[in-house]
Design a protein around this motif. Sequence first.
Motif, PDB file in Angstrom:
ATOM      1  N   SER A 160       7.612   2.134  -2.411  1.00 45.81           N
ATOM      2  CA  SER A 160       7.024   1.856  -2.606  1.00 45.81           C
ATOM      3  C   SER A 160       6.877   0.176  -3.669  1.00 45.81           C
ATOM      4  O   SER A 160       8.394   0.001  -3.985  1.00 45.81           O
ATOM      5  CB  SER A 160       6.457   2.595  -4.471  1.00 45.81           C
ATOM      6  N   MET A 193       0.379  -8.724   2.288  1.00 48.83           N
ATOM      7  CA  MET A 193       1.763  -7.788   1.333  1.00 48.83           C
ATOM      8  C   MET A 193       2.501  -7.899   2.280  1.00 48.83           C
ATOM      9  O   MET A 193       2.025  -7.229   3.528  1.00 48.83           O
ATOM     10  CB  MET A 193       1.497  -6.531   0.942  1.00 48.83           C
ATOM     11  N   GLY A 207      -6.320  -4.676   3.885  1.00 51.45           N
ATOM     12  CA  GLY A 207      -5.876  -3.054   4.602  1.00 51.45           C
ATOM     13  C   GLY A 207      -6.202  -3.133   6.226  1.00 51.45           C
ATOM     14  O   GLY A 207      -5.842  -1.968   7.014  1.00 51.45           O
ATOM     15  N   ARG A 239      -1.448   0.593   0.835  1.00 51.78           N
ATOM     16  CA  ARG A 239      -1.801  -0.612   0.182  1.00 51.78           C
ATOM     17  C   ARG A 239      -3.120   0.207  -0.585  1.00 51.78           C
ATOM     18  O   ARG A 239      -3.601   0.837   0.217  1.00 51.78           O
ATOM     19  CB  ARG A 239      -2.004  -1.530   0.418  1.00 51.78           C
ATOM     20  N   ASN A 270      -5.465  -1.295  -3.114  1.00 52.79           N
ATOM     21  CA  ASN A 270      -5.419  -1.925  -4.103  1.00 52.79           C
ATOM     22  C   ASN A 270      -5.863  -1.947  -5.504  1.00 52.79           C
ATOM     23  O   ASN A 270      -6.386  -2.405  -6.577  1.00 52.79           O
ATOM     24  CB  ASN A 270      -6.860  -3.173  -3.696  1.00 52.79           C
ATOM     25  N   THR A 297      -0.660  -0.801  -5.375  1.00 51.81           N
ATOM     26  CA  THR A 297       0.861  -0.211  -5.075  1.00 51.81           C
ATOM     27  C   THR A 297       0.846  -1.145  -3.928  1.00 51.81           C
ATOM     28  O   THR A 297      -0.793  -0.844  -2.634  1.00 51.81           O
ATOM     29  CB  THR A 297       0.650   0.755  -4.854  1.00 51.81           C
ATOM     30  N   GLU A 298       1.722  -0.660  -3.657  1.00 48.00           N
ATOM     31  CA  GLU A 298       1.915  -0.567  -1.833  1.00 48.00           C
ATOM     32  C   GLU A 298       2.878  -0.073  -0.880  1.00 48.00           C
ATOM     33  O   GLU A 298       3.502   0.660  -2.310  1.00 48.00           O
ATOM     34  CB  GLU A 298       2.866  -2.714  -1.692  1.00 48.00           C
ATOM     35  N   CYS A 333      10.121  -6.054  -0.757  1.00 44.69           N
ATOM     36  CA  CYS A 333       8.289  -6.690  -1.185  1.00 44.69           C
ATOM     37  C   CYS A 333       7.930  -7.561  -1.448  1.00 44.69           C
ATOM     38  O   CYS A 333       8.750  -8.383  -2.325  1.00 44.69           O
ATOM     39  CB  CYS A 333       8.128  -5.153  -2.550  1.00 44.69           C
TER      40      CYS A 333
END
Length: 126
Positions: free
Chosen positions: A21, A34, A55, A72, A74, A78-79, A96
């Motif tokens: 994460s 990302m 995404g 992800r 939004n 978080t990714e 990341c």
Amino acid sequence: QVQLVESGGGLVQAGGSLRLSCAASGRTFRSYTMGWFRQAPGKEREFVAAISWSGDSTYYADSVKGRFTISRDNAKNTEHLQMNSLKPEDTAVYYCAAAISYGVEGPMGSNEYDYWGQGTQVTVSS
């Protein structure tokens, strides 16, 4: 300014799974591409996966295609990187990264990324 913090690394046996994460600060997270990169000892940093701001588009290195999934959220800034069927050669520090935009190297180019996390160690034993 964006700060990125990775988590979820660890030691796993070959064939196992891990979920990484990346938590991002800043209200503009949803506008960034990302990505995940990794660096093994004695090797250069290499691209693993990337996801567009919406995404809708994802990109994978050939070495992880079909085994890793990037996603992800939004709303939560978080990714994630779901890693299945892990192999010893996946052992590396995973980073990341966030890109405001990218140029000729595309989302696979590490030089295109503006912000980086501190990295999380993934070790896959045989």
